[in-house]
Enzyme design. Sequence first.
Site, PDB file in Angstrom:
ATOM      1  N   LYS A 108       0.820  -1.219   0.000  1.00 32.12           N
ATOM      2  CA  LYS A 108       0.000   0.000   0.000  1.00 32.12           C
ATOM      3  C   LYS A 108       0.851   1.266   0.000  1.00 32.12           C
ATOM      4  CE  LYS A 108      -4.461  -1.562   1.707  1.00 32.12           C
ATOM      5  NZ  LYS A 108      -5.551  -1.415   2.671  1.00 32.12           N
ATOM      6  N   LYS A 189      -4.620  -9.638  -5.757  1.00 31.74           N
ATOM      7  CA  LYS A 189      -5.893  -9.923  -5.101  1.00 31.74           C
ATOM      8  C   LYS A 189      -6.931  -8.859  -5.441  1.00 31.74           C
ATOM      9  CE  LYS A 189      -6.139  -7.725  -0.563  1.00 31.74           C
ATOM     10  NZ  LYS A 189      -7.535  -7.329  -0.507  1.00 31.74           N
ATOM     11  N   LYS A 192     -11.157  -3.798  -2.507  1.00 33.54           N
ATOM     12  CA  LYS A 192     -12.171  -2.768  -2.680  1.00 33.54           C
ATOM     13  C   LYS A 192     -11.568  -1.399  -2.934  1.00 33.54           C
ATOM     14  CE  LYS A 192     -13.526  -3.243   2.013  1.00 33.54           C
ATOM     15  NZ  LYS A 192     -12.276  -2.880   2.735  1.00 33.54           N
TER      16      LYS A 192
HETATM   17  P1  ATP Z   1      -8.552  -2.509   1.064  1.00 38.58           P
HETATM   18  O1  ATP Z   1      -8.049  -2.529  -0.335  1.00 38.58           O
HETATM   19  O2  ATP Z   1      -9.143  -1.209   1.473  1.00 38.58           O
HETATM   20  O3  ATP Z   1      -7.549  -3.018   2.060  1.00 38.58           O
HETATM   21  P2  ATP Z   1      -9.816  -5.077   1.073  1.00 38.58           P
HETATM   22  O4  ATP Z   1     -10.638  -5.513  -0.095  1.00 38.58           O
HETATM   23  O5  ATP Z   1      -8.463  -5.655   1.233  1.00 38.58           O
HETATM   24  O6  ATP Z   1      -9.790  -3.489   1.059  1.00 38.58           O
HETATM   25  P3  ATP Z   1     -10.307  -5.252   3.927  1.00 38.58           P
HETATM   26  O7  ATP Z   1     -11.310  -4.377   4.595  1.00 38.58           O
HETATM   27  O8  ATP Z   1      -8.866  -4.914   4.081  1.00 38.58           O
HETATM   28  O9  ATP Z   1     -10.691  -5.343   2.375  1.00 38.58           O
HETATM   29  O10 ATP Z   1     -10.528  -6.732   4.421  1.00 38.58           O
HETATM   30  C1  ATP Z   1     -11.805  -7.229   4.796  1.00 38.58           C
HETATM   31  C2  ATP Z   1     -11.810  -8.732   4.788  1.00 38.58           C
HETATM   32  O11 ATP Z   1     -11.855  -9.219   3.449  1.00 38.58           O
HETATM   33  C3  ATP Z   1     -10.573  -9.359   5.437  1.00 38.58           C
HETATM   34  O12 ATP Z   1     -10.976 -10.523   6.122  1.00 38.58           O
HETATM   35  C4  ATP Z   1      -9.720  -9.705   4.240  1.00 38.58           C
HETATM   36  O13 ATP Z   1      -8.814 -10.733   4.524  1.00 38.58           O
HETATM   37  C5  ATP Z   1     -10.795 -10.143   3.249  1.00 38.58           C
HETATM   38  N1  ATP Z   1     -10.355 -10.025   1.854  1.00 38.58           N
HETATM   39  C6  ATP Z   1      -9.880  -8.909   1.269  1.00 38.58           C
HETATM   40  N2  ATP Z   1      -9.602  -9.147  -0.022  1.00 38.58           N
HETATM   41  C7  ATP Z   1      -9.901 -10.452  -0.257  1.00 38.58           C
HETATM   42  C8  ATP Z   1      -9.817 -11.301  -1.397  1.00 38.58           C
HETATM   43  N3  ATP Z   1      -9.379 -10.839  -2.566  1.00 38.58           N
HETATM   44  N4  ATP Z   1     -10.222 -12.588  -1.284  1.00 38.58           N
HETATM   45  C9  ATP Z   1     -10.677 -13.069  -0.098  1.00 38.58           C
HETATM   46  N5  ATP Z   1     -10.772 -12.317   1.017  1.00 38.58           N
HETATM   47  C10 ATP Z   1     -10.392 -11.023   0.959  1.00 38.58           C
HETATM   48 MG    MG Z   2      -7.243  -4.955   2.857  1.00 40.98          MG
END
Ligand code: ATP
Ligand code: MG
Length: 324
Positions: A108, A189, A192
């Site tokens: 990040k 991965k 969001k």
């Molecule tokens: P950001 O990019 O803002 O970090 P994020 O998509 O990684 O957003 P988080 O809020 O950091 O989302 O994580 C929320 C949950 O979703 C955590 O349990 C994380 O491990 C899970 N998660 C995030 N991305 C994935 C993915 N690509 N596949 C499965 N689980 C995921």
């Molecule tokens: Mg995340």
Amino acid sequence: MSGLQPSGELTIGNYCGGIRQFLQYQKEYDSFLFIPDMHTITVPQGDPHLIRERIRRFANLYLACGLDPDNCTFYIQSEVPATNQLTWILECNTYMGELSRMTQFKSKSEKQTNVGCGLFTYPILMAADIILYDSNVVPVGADQKQHVELARDIATRMNHKYGDLFVVPEPLIAKVGARIKDLQDPTKKMSKSSEDPMGSIFLLDSEADIKKKINRAVTDNDAYVAFDEEKKPGISNLITLYSALSGTPLQDAINHFEGMTRYGDFKKEVMEVIFETLRPVREKYEQLSHSDYVDEVLNKGRDRANAIANSKYDLVRKAVGFGR
Ligand code: ATP
Ligand code: MG
């Protein structure tokens, strides 16, 4: 204990790795789900109104996904001040070297010019979120495993130094769907906060958008369906999504699709399973977003969370030697 930060719109990756798992366990455990709004400002977010709107949208979406407020304490992180109080103490008991090894910080921070200190210390705030409530298990996607392991190390260190204060938590990672990949770049991965909306399916996407995104999902030119995460990451990701969402064991899903030569037909089945998963969520969300029900749930959650958090913080504060 689980949390998903309101830093963008919830994706089908978050659903597979986080929410889906949480829903499976909410009946078995005295469970806690929170909205980590304090985590979102670790990277620039723009208009504060957007964060507030998103918090509400997330809260309604969890309820729409099936969060059961009778079995779960559901609250907003910033409404529990003991989280910040504990974080400071944990910060003084975490080493720079430990934080420097966190891969999320590396990936990040690369995307920014001025990196805030909060992005570096974020895993400590996450450790406080977890150990403040004596959480035993933390359902997360594979990307968060390293942070939960750090929370374990911090809890263990605190227990050695100050007496048995905390339960040492375990990460709980799904066998299938713990790392859903970006549809446009299946080597990274799905996130969001990613810039390209075509790479992610959002829980509130219309069926027309989902169709477009799956149809344009990057695959390969082989013209046969097979599961091979290294050589065929795009196809493998779609099979994984199908398996996670339909509840079909991965090997059965592989057998079902293997050998198909028309990617269009294969993608159509994947699409259907996404439609089936998200249709009821969208419908329920529509109802909830026109009511104030969510406030009732969040108020109750806030009160219970604060009661537990304050009494734990009080123990820690005394153990550390603060106050009179
Ligand atoms: P950001 O990019 O803002 O970090 P994020 O998509 O990684 O957003 P988080 O809020 O950091 O989302 O994580 C929320 C949950 O979703 C955590 O349990 C994380 O491990 C899970 N998660 C995030 N991305 C994935 C993915 N690509 N596949 C499965 N689980 C995921
Ligand atoms: Mg995340």
